[in-house]
Scaffold this active site. Sequence first.
Site, mmCIF file in Angstrom:
data_model
loop_
_atom_site.group_PDB
_atom_site.id
_atom_site.type_symbol
_atom_site.label_atom_id
_atom_site.label_comp_id
_atom_site.label_asym_id
_atom_site.label_seq_id
_atom_site.Cartn_x
_atom_site.Cartn_y
_atom_site.Cartn_z
ATOM 1 N N LYS A 45 0.904 -1.117 -0.129
ATOM 2 C CA LYS A 45 0.016 0.022 -0.218
ATOM 3 C C LYS A 45 0.789 1.292 -0.138
ATOM 4 O O LYS A 45 0.464 2.366 0.418
ATOM 5 C CB LYS A 45 -0.863 -0.149 1.084
ATOM 6 C CG LYS A 45 -1.892 -1.154 1.236
ATOM 7 C CD LYS A 45 -2.449 -1.580 -0.029
ATOM 8 C CE LYS A 45 -3.618 -0.399 -0.605
ATOM 9 N NZ LYS A 45 -4.008 -0.768 -2.019
ATOM 10 N N HIS A 105 7.062 -7.375 -2.429
ATOM 11 C CA HIS A 105 6.805 -6.719 -1.253
ATOM 12 C C HIS A 105 8.114 -7.205 -0.458
ATOM 13 O O HIS A 105 7.919 -6.970 1.104
ATOM 14 C CB HIS A 105 5.486 -7.024 -0.474
ATOM 15 C CG HIS A 105 4.410 -6.386 -1.162
ATOM 16 N ND1 HIS A 105 4.530 -4.901 -1.812
ATOM 17 C CD2 HIS A 105 3.023 -6.639 -1.534
ATOM 18 C CE1 HIS A 105 3.387 -4.597 -2.373
ATOM 19 N NE2 HIS A 105 2.663 -5.596 -2.367
ATOM 20 N N SER A 135 -4.239 3.340 4.303
ATOM 21 C CA SER A 135 -4.365 2.696 3.134
ATOM 22 C C SER A 135 -4.727 1.177 3.358
ATOM 23 O O SER A 135 -5.573 0.506 2.984
ATOM 24 C CB SER A 135 -3.532 3.164 2.281
ATOM 25 O OG SER A 135 -3.656 2.357 0.892
#
Length: 259
Positions: A45, A105, A135
């Site tokens: 995010k 990620h 987020s």
Amino acid sequence: MELPPRRKLFDFQGVSMTHYFTDNWDNVQNFQARENDIMIATYPKAGTTWISYILDQLHYGPVAPKCQTSLVDRVPFLEMNIPQIPTGIEMLDKLATSARLIKTHLPVQFIPRSFWEQNCRMVYVARNAKDNLVSYFNFDPMNLAQPEPGDWNHFLQRFMDGKMVFGLWYDHVTGWWEKKQTHSKIHCMFYEDMIEDLGRELDRLCSFLGLSPSLEEKARVIEKSQFDNMKKNSMTNHSSIAFMDFKISPFMRKGKVGD
């Protein structure tokens, strides 16, 4: 398609993870990068889809294979291993492009060795922790591949404790930043800078990548990567992803700074 069950967090080599990102670990770690591969790395995010689409448009734009109608296909998620969906490794093996765009990620210490051996270029995007947290909190209820988010107070404490998929925000960001000091092929960008002046950040990114888009090409990339345009674009809004419940919320929410 049957929706995947939510997984619980567990400690994986000192980082909170779920099995959706660790069950294919040997294949991820043994992945063979190529010299011209470009890695896109972020904490979840932090602008992952945004920078992925920008890089996709810079490299391929209108000439991308017509069969690849989703950004998920064009920028595979390296460590993803969700049942009934091709793994990130399988998707990467099928990419016909010579310079592959690869999303991750993973904290920097988990990056497969071949990316360092091949001296691949890597683009890391970081986002202010508070906006990143908001987020993430709004994302987890609609993403069934994530653990149950719980209420705000519980989620906030988890975030501060690093009990999030891919670990503590602070460790993730500082780990990549410190690696940049000794590895010249890492380009760090900040979400807030991109919001402030995307043209300037695009110039810096192109300089790092050795790209020289025309003024027309640059204008096209900037226009197509505006938040409202991406939110309406089926290639980027993830509306075709089965494990995201759009009845709860859209994948792309506000894209703001200071929310």
